[in-house]
Design an enzyme around this catalytic site. Structure first.
Site, PDB file in Angstrom:
ATOM      1  N   CYS A 273      -8.517  -0.365  -3.035  1.00  0.00           N
ATOM      2  CA  CYS A 273      -8.881   1.622  -3.112  1.00  0.00           C
ATOM      3  C   CYS A 273      -8.995   1.979  -4.832  1.00  0.00           C
ATOM      4  CB  CYS A 273      -7.820   2.678  -2.520  1.00  0.00           C
ATOM      5  SG  CYS A 273      -8.142   2.547  -0.885  1.00  0.00           S
TER       6      CYS A 273
HETATM    7  N1  SAJ Z   1       0.527   3.646  -9.073  1.00  0.00           N
HETATM    8  C1  SAJ Z   1       1.030   4.139  -9.880  1.00  0.00           C
HETATM    9  N2  SAJ Z   1       1.509   5.381 -10.742  1.00  0.00           N
HETATM   10  C2  SAJ Z   1       1.088   6.721  -9.959  1.00  0.00           C
HETATM   11  C3  SAJ Z   1       0.155   6.437  -8.469  1.00  0.00           C
HETATM   12  C4  SAJ Z   1       0.070   5.351  -8.204  1.00  0.00           C
HETATM   13  O1  SAJ Z   1       0.980   3.002 -10.825  1.00  0.00           O
HETATM   14  O2  SAJ Z   1       0.984   7.308 -10.489  1.00  0.00           O
HETATM   15  C5  SAJ Z   1      -0.356   3.242  -7.964  1.00  0.00           C
HETATM   16  C6  SAJ Z   1       0.517   2.586  -6.493  1.00  0.00           C
HETATM   17  O3  SAJ Z   1       1.800   2.131  -7.283  1.00  0.00           O
HETATM   18  C7  SAJ Z   1      -0.349   1.307  -6.333  1.00  0.00           C
HETATM   19  C8  SAJ Z   1      -1.764   2.104  -6.948  1.00  0.00           C
HETATM   20  O4  SAJ Z   1      -1.208   2.640  -7.882  1.00  0.00           O
HETATM   21  O5  SAJ Z   1      -0.319   0.341  -6.562  1.00  0.00           O
HETATM   22  C9  SAJ Z   1      -2.166   2.989  -5.762  1.00  0.00           C
HETATM   23  O6  SAJ Z   1      -1.423   3.727  -5.148  1.00  0.00           O
HETATM   24  P1  SAJ Z   1      -2.083   5.094  -4.325  1.00  0.00           P
HETATM   25  O7  SAJ Z   1      -1.240   6.226  -4.019  1.00  0.00           O
HETATM   26  O8  SAJ Z   1      -3.435   5.662  -4.802  1.00  0.00           O
HETATM   27  O9  SAJ Z   1      -2.384   4.665  -2.703  1.00  0.00           O
HETATM   28  P2  SAJ Z   1      -3.141   3.921  -1.984  1.00  0.00           P
HETATM   29  O10 SAJ Z   1      -4.344   3.007  -2.950  1.00  0.00           O
HETATM   30  O11 SAJ Z   1      -2.653   3.318  -0.605  1.00  0.00           O
HETATM   31  O12 SAJ Z   1      -4.484   5.331  -1.331  1.00  0.00           O
HETATM   32  C10 SAJ Z   1      -4.893   5.899  -2.087  1.00  0.00           C
HETATM   33  C11 SAJ Z   1      -4.117   7.205  -1.764  1.00  0.00           C
HETATM   34  N3  SAJ Z   1      -3.619   7.356  -2.469  1.00  0.00           N
HETATM   35  C12 SAJ Z   1      -2.823   9.195  -2.281  1.00  0.00           C
HETATM   36  O13 SAJ Z   1      -3.871   9.546  -3.234  1.00  0.00           O
HETATM   37  C13 SAJ Z   1      -1.888   9.064  -3.104  1.00  0.00           C
HETATM   38  C14 SAJ Z   1      -5.224   7.673  -2.309  1.00  0.00           C
HETATM   39  O14 SAJ Z   1      -6.024   7.351  -3.278  1.00  0.00           O
HETATM   40  C15 SAJ Z   1      -7.016   7.157  -1.352  1.00  0.00           C
HETATM   41  O15 SAJ Z   1      -7.064   8.092   0.122  1.00  0.00           O
HETATM   42  C16 SAJ Z   1      -6.890   6.224  -0.823  1.00  0.00           C
HETATM   43  O16 SAJ Z   1      -6.520   5.594  -1.262  1.00  0.00           O
HETATM   44  C17 SAJ Z   1      -7.956   5.183  -0.452  1.00  0.00           C
HETATM   45  O17 SAJ Z   1      -8.293   4.510   1.174  1.00  0.00           O
HETATM   46  O18 SAJ Z   1      -9.030   5.508  -1.475  1.00  0.00           O
END
Ligand code: SAJ
Length: 445
Positions: A273
């Protein structure tokens, strides 16, 4: 008007629900409708997934096997690869992937394939909802004309809406039933009936005036994350240059009770995503001559983090008068985030690639991921597959550098700090006490 007919079917729980695409979004959604009393049919191109569900098994971590078995046995839940059964569904929800092409342009081919199946089985009295994350305009510019080619008319014969998925894999607090749902239809009747459908399974449904607003809202959510993570990563690189501890800076800033939201640096962003969705927005913007610079800049900063991690490893080995070449580097974690088994777009793959290119001897340990292949279309990486190794004392002692790439909660980090000579921690997995008592040299992002 078809609106009243569908509304009544939903209210009476007589509506048969079809979900196309039974991945980490579609399967939880299908199960939620089945749990709430609706006859629910999953449509898959992957026969293995369909038979797993029909045999009462779950391949999605967030969906308990017992729930699938119970609902399948009760006849409330089934799956099929025969798309002609779509004609029996009163509501059809599309949950298929929306990847990027190698050119970083949207790939809506999965949406088009699903829409083609729906078009071939479209009949009066159906509601269609698209959930796959896509650029604003997909629902009304692409899907609507396809469906009206059948001669059936919007509102008169069928309804059409968009409702973004918000699944956060591995999040124990928020699952399908308690995540607010945004819904936007191509017409008011479509919005109203789609909202009524989701209100059967979700406590909080937020209706908006059009499908485009709902499509754009989803992209804002994920672009917001990509840009802010990019800011945190840039801050980490700046703090490293200035010799300031990034994590201490962020936790201090996070004491501000308003106007600040902490994001954290990492080895790069993974998943299907955050690295991809913002490009759907920038692509649409470019179609209208608009240059969305934040998205490009975030991508540039985030995609460079694997290089920064390799630099930290090289700096640490250099201080121990070792070269990267021939050094044994053990990665702790390859999944794209904590406590899940998904490696799609994981920065670990880029880090392994770069380390191998410099002649390091790379291995990894990840309790959730038994093997990593590099021939997968999702990775730019190349090279032989790797298998997760056991995290033995010998392995820890023999490694020249341990790199914490994913901060899985089940790892014994105390043991790692006891036995490893050098640790690069890209996730702040080692708390203050572990760092103070560590016999290893620790370099943090
Ligand atoms: N990450 C960082 N720093 C942060 C937060 C995340 O480096 O502060 C990295 C994570 O390690 C990961 C990536 O970014 O590699 C994405 O992280 P994520 O927490 O956004 O996880 P996803 O992609 O599994 O899920 C996200 C959902 N997560 C959250 O809102 C916390 C949301 O954004 C969406 O519902 C989902 O993608 C989607 O399906 O769109």
């Amino acid at each position: 008007m078809v609106k009243n007919d569908i509304t009544k079917l939903i209210t009476d729980k007589g509506a048969r629900i079809g979900v196309i695409g039974l991945g980490y979004v579609g399967l939880p959604l299908l199960v939620e409708f089945a749990r709430n009393g609706f006859e629910s049919i999953g449509f898959e191109v992957d026969e293995w997934k369909a038979s797993e569900i029909n045999d009462g098994r779950s391949y999605i971590g967030d969906v308990p096997e017992s729930t699938v078995r119970e609902l399948a046995e009760a006849g409330k839940l089934r799956a099929t690869i025969e798309f002609e059964h779509l004609k029996n569904c009163d509501a059809i929800i599309i949950c298929v992937p929306t990847p990027l092409r190698k050119t970083k342009e949207p790939d809506v081919s999965y949406i088009l394939a699903a829409a083609e199946e729906i078009k071939n089985n479209l009949r009066r009295g159906q509601l269609i909802v698209l959930e796959s994350t896509t650029y604003p305009g997909t629902t009304d510019e692409v899907l609507l004309p396809m469906f009206e080619e059948t001669g059936l008319k919007l509102d008169t014969d069928f309804l059409l809406a968009f409702s973004p998925e918000r699944v956060d894999p591995g999040n124990p607090q928020f699952q399908t039933h308690n995540i607010p749902k945004v819904v936007g239809g191509c017409t008011d009747a479509s919005t109203e009936v789609a909202a009524h459908l989701y209100s059967q399974i979700v406590a909080n449904v937020h209706s908006v005036s059009s499908a485009r607003v709902a499509e754009a809202a989803k992209l804002l959510e994920n672009t917001f994350r990509a840009v802010n993570i990019g800011m945190a990563n840039e801050m980490a690189r700046l703090c490293y240059t200035l010799g300031i501890d990034t994590w201490e800076v962020i936790s201090a800033a996070a004491t501000k009770p308003f106007g600040f939201m902490p994001f954290y640096p990492g080895p790069g962003i993974g998943g299907h995503c955050i690295p991809l969705d913002p490009h759907y927005l920038s692509w649409k913007a470019r179609q209208h001559g608009f240059d969305s610079r934040f998205i490009g800049l975030a991508e540039e900063v985030n995609s460079r983090m694997p290089d920064h991690v390799v630099q930290l490893i090289s700096d640490g080995l250099n201080d121990a008068e070792k070269s990267l070449k021939a050094s044994r580097v053990l990665l702790l974690g390859v999944a794209y985030k904590r406590d899940i088994n998904d490696v799609r777009e994981s920065p670990a793959l880029s880090i392994i690639d770069r380390l191998r290119a410099k002649g390091a001897r790379v291995s990894y340990h990840d309790p959730f991921v038994s093997e990593v292949r590099f021939d997968d279309a999702h990775t730019e990486s190349t090279g032989d597959p790797l298998q997760s190794i056991a995290l033995t004392d010998e392995e820890l002692r023999a490694s020249d550098c341990i790199v914490i790439v994913t901060d899985h909660s089940g790892i014994n980090y105390h043991r790692v700090t006891e036995l490893a000579p050098l640790i690069v921690d890209t996730r702040n997995a080692l708390n203050g006490e572990l760092r103070r008592e560590s016999r290893a040299r620790i370099i943090r992002l």
